[in-house]
Design a protein around this motif. Structure first.
Motif, PDB file in Angstrom:
ATOM      1  N   LEU A 132       0.874  -1.166   0.000  1.00  0.00           N
ATOM      2  CA  LEU A 132       0.000   0.000   0.000  1.00  0.00           C
ATOM      3  C   LEU A 132       0.913   1.218   0.000  1.00  0.00           C
ATOM      4  O   LEU A 132       1.718   1.399   0.915  1.00  0.00           O
ATOM      5  CB  LEU A 132      -0.912  -0.005   1.222  1.00  0.00           C
ATOM      6  CG  LEU A 132      -1.939   1.119   1.319  1.00  0.00           C
ATOM      7  CD1 LEU A 132      -2.853   1.148   0.100  1.00  0.00           C
ATOM      8  CD2 LEU A 132      -2.784   0.966   2.585  1.00  0.00           C
ATOM      9  N   TRP A 204      -7.462  -2.513   4.723  1.00  0.00           N
ATOM     10  CA  TRP A 204      -8.095  -1.958   3.535  1.00  0.00           C
ATOM     11  C   TRP A 204      -9.169  -2.920   3.023  1.00  0.00           C
ATOM     12  O   TRP A 204      -9.199  -4.092   3.399  1.00  0.00           O
ATOM     13  CB  TRP A 204      -7.074  -1.681   2.437  1.00  0.00           C
ATOM     14  CG  TRP A 204      -6.163  -2.841   2.128  1.00  0.00           C
ATOM     15  CD1 TRP A 204      -4.921  -3.083   2.645  1.00  0.00           C
ATOM     16  CD2 TRP A 204      -6.448  -3.936   1.246  1.00  0.00           C
ATOM     17  NE1 TRP A 204      -4.413  -4.255   2.138  1.00  0.00           N
ATOM     18  CE2 TRP A 204      -5.324  -4.798   1.277  1.00  0.00           C
ATOM     19  CE3 TRP A 204      -7.521  -4.279   0.433  1.00  0.00           C
ATOM     20  CZ2 TRP A 204      -5.260  -5.985   0.525  1.00  0.00           C
ATOM     21  CZ3 TRP A 204      -7.463  -5.449  -0.309  1.00  0.00           C
ATOM     22  CH2 TRP A 204      -6.345  -6.285  -0.259  1.00  0.00           C
ATOM     23  N   TYR A 216     -14.144   1.324  -1.948  1.00  0.00           N
ATOM     24  CA  TYR A 216     -12.926   0.875  -1.290  1.00  0.00           C
ATOM     25  C   TYR A 216     -12.477   1.896  -0.271  1.00  0.00           C
ATOM     26  O   TYR A 216     -12.785   3.092  -0.380  1.00  0.00           O
ATOM     27  CB  TYR A 216     -11.808   0.583  -2.299  1.00  0.00           C
ATOM     28  CG  TYR A 216     -11.346   1.725  -3.158  1.00  0.00           C
ATOM     29  CD1 TYR A 216     -10.454   2.688  -2.678  1.00  0.00           C
ATOM     30  CD2 TYR A 216     -11.787   1.838  -4.478  1.00  0.00           C
ATOM     31  CE1 TYR A 216     -10.010   3.720  -3.478  1.00  0.00           C
ATOM     32  CE2 TYR A 216     -11.349   2.875  -5.289  1.00  0.00           C
ATOM     33  CZ  TYR A 216     -10.457   3.812  -4.781  1.00  0.00           C
ATOM     34  OH  TYR A 216     -10.030   4.848  -5.568  1.00  0.00           O
ATOM     35  N   LEU A 218      -8.834   2.792   2.038  1.00  0.00           N
ATOM     36  CA  LEU A 218      -7.409   2.506   2.158  1.00  0.00           C
ATOM     37  C   LEU A 218      -6.831   3.353   3.291  1.00  0.00           C
ATOM     38  O   LEU A 218      -6.811   4.580   3.192  1.00  0.00           O
ATOM     39  CB  LEU A 218      -6.688   2.845   0.853  1.00  0.00           C
ATOM     40  CG  LEU A 218      -7.254   2.225  -0.434  1.00  0.00           C
ATOM     41  CD1 LEU A 218      -6.585   2.838  -1.656  1.00  0.00           C
ATOM     42  CD2 LEU A 218      -7.072   0.712  -0.427  1.00  0.00           C
TER      43      LEU A 218
END
Length: 317
Positions: A132, A204, A216, A218
Motif C-alpha cells: 500500500l 483496507w 474501497y 485505504l
C-alpha cells in the motif's frame, strides 16, 4: 547532471511511470533528463489510492507479469515505509474467488486465503497482504532518488515529440499521449476519492456491489482514502458533491464508523486507459529512438517497475 548539459535519454512525463523509468535508467549509469509538465504533487499519480493490484490495465497476462516484478521492488521498499511511503498492509479483495488469484499470484503472496464471513459478509472475498503506497510520500521520494542518481528534472510542456533533442526519447505521458503522439486510443477514466479522518480502521477493503458500483477504503498515514468511481470518457477534474456522498455511503455500508468521519479533502484523477499498454520501441521521423510507455489505466502504480525495466532495456539495447 546540471541543467543544459546533454543527456543520453530524455524521459517525458513526471508521474509514477515516468519517474520510475527515469530512476531505472539513471541507476544503470545512463545520463537521463526528465521533462514534466507538472510537479509530482500535481500529477494524476498523486491522486492514486496506492494499493498494489492490477486494475483496469491490459493485456492481463502482461500486466500480471509487470505487477509481480513491481511487487519484488515494493516489498524491499516496505522495509523503510517512513522513507519510501511503501508498507505491506492486510485487507480484503471483495467479490473475488481465491482460485482466480491463486492462478497467478498465490506463490508470491504468502498468507493469501479466503476471507471469513466476519471479514467480508457480502460474499466471496480474499484476504491478502499487499503493498500500500502513500503517493504523497512516494512520488517525492522517487524524484529525490532520481536526482541522487545523477538525473535532472525540468518543468516543460512538450507539444511535439520532434522538438526533443536527445538521441533516445521515452514517452511516459499517460493521458497526454492522446494529443502528443497523437493516440486517440488513450481515454480518460475518471476516478473520484474522498479523504476522511481515519476512525481507527487498520485494514483496507475493495468491493464491487451488485450494481457494479465500486467501494474501497485505504488507510494511509493520518487519513483514510475512500473511493471510488470509474467513469469512462469523463474529463472533469472537479469533485461532484453527489458522487462524494455516494462514495461515503457505499464505504459506510462496509464499515459503519466511516459514516461519521470528518471529510478532509476531495480528489479527482483521470486514469489513462487504453485497450493495451503501449510499451514498444519505435523511431522518430528523423531516426532517433522513441520508446512508448503509456496507457496503464488504473494500474500505473502496480506495474510501474516491471514496465520501467522493460522500457529501460528497450532504450539501452
Amino acid at each position: 547532471m546540471e541543467s543544459g548539459l546533454p543527456c543520453d535519454v530524455l524521459v517525458i512525463g513526471g508521474g509514477v511511470v515516468g519517474l520510475t523509468t527515469a530512476v531505472v535508467l539513471a541507476e544503470r549509469g545512463v545520463r537521463v533528463r526528465l521533462w514534466a509538465r507538472d510537479p509530482v504533487e500535481r500529477t494524476a499519480s498523486a491522486v492514486a489510492g496506492g494499493l498494489w493490484w492490477p486494475y483496469r490495465v491490459e493485456p492481463v497476462a502482461s500486466a500480471r507479469r509487470w505487477a509481480l516484478r513491481s511487487l519484488d521492488v515494493y516489498e524491499a521498499m516496505a522495509a523503510r515505509p517512513e522513507t519510501t511511503g511503501v508498507r505491506m498492509a492486510e485487507g480484503v479483495l471483495g467479490d473475488t474467488v481465491l482460485d482466480d488469484v491463486g492462478s497467478w499470484a498465490a506463490a508470491r503472496l504468502p498468507g493469501l486465503r479466503r476471507a471469513t464471513a466476519g471479514e467480508y459478509p457480502a460474499g466471496p472475498g480474499v484476504w491478502a497482504r499487499l503493498p500500500l503506497i502513500d503517493m504523497s510520500a512516494h512520488l517525492p521520494w522517487l524524484r529525490e532518488r532520481f536526482l541522487a542518481a545523477g538525473g535532472a528534472v525540468e518543468a516543460r510542456t512538450v507539444a511535439d515529440l520532434a522538438e526533443t533533442g536527445a538521441p533516445v526519447v521515452v514517452n511516459c505521458t499517460g493521458l497526454g499521449a492522446r494529443e502528443l503522439v497523437p493516440d486517440p486510443a488513450v481515454r480518460p477514466v475518471r476516478g473520484q476519492l474522498v479523504v476522511v479522518e481515519n476512525p481507527g480502521i487498520r485494514t483496507w477493503m475493495v468491493s464491487t456491489g451488485a450494481d457494479g458500483a465500486l467501494a474501497y477504503f485505504l488507510p494511509q498515514p493520518g487519513r483514510l482514502v475512500l473511493g471510488g468511481t470509474a467513469d469512462e470518457d469523463a474529463w472533469s477534474t472537479e469533485p461532484d458533491p453527489a458522487v462524494a456522498e455516494a462514495i461515503v455511503r457505499r464505504c459506510a455500508a462496509l464499515r459503519p464508523e466511516i459514516a461519521g468521519a470528518r471529510v478532509l479533502e476531495h480528489r479527482v484523477g483521470l486514469r489513462p486507459a487504453r485497450g493495451a499498454v503501449r510499451l514498444e520501441r519505435t523511431a522518430l521521423p528523423d531516426g532517433r529512438v522513441l520508446i512508448h510507455n503509456y496507457g496503464h489505466g488504473g494500474g500505473g502504480v502496480t506495474v510501474a517497475w516491471g514496465c520501467a525495466q522493460e522500457a529501460a532495456a528497450l532504450a539501452t539495447r
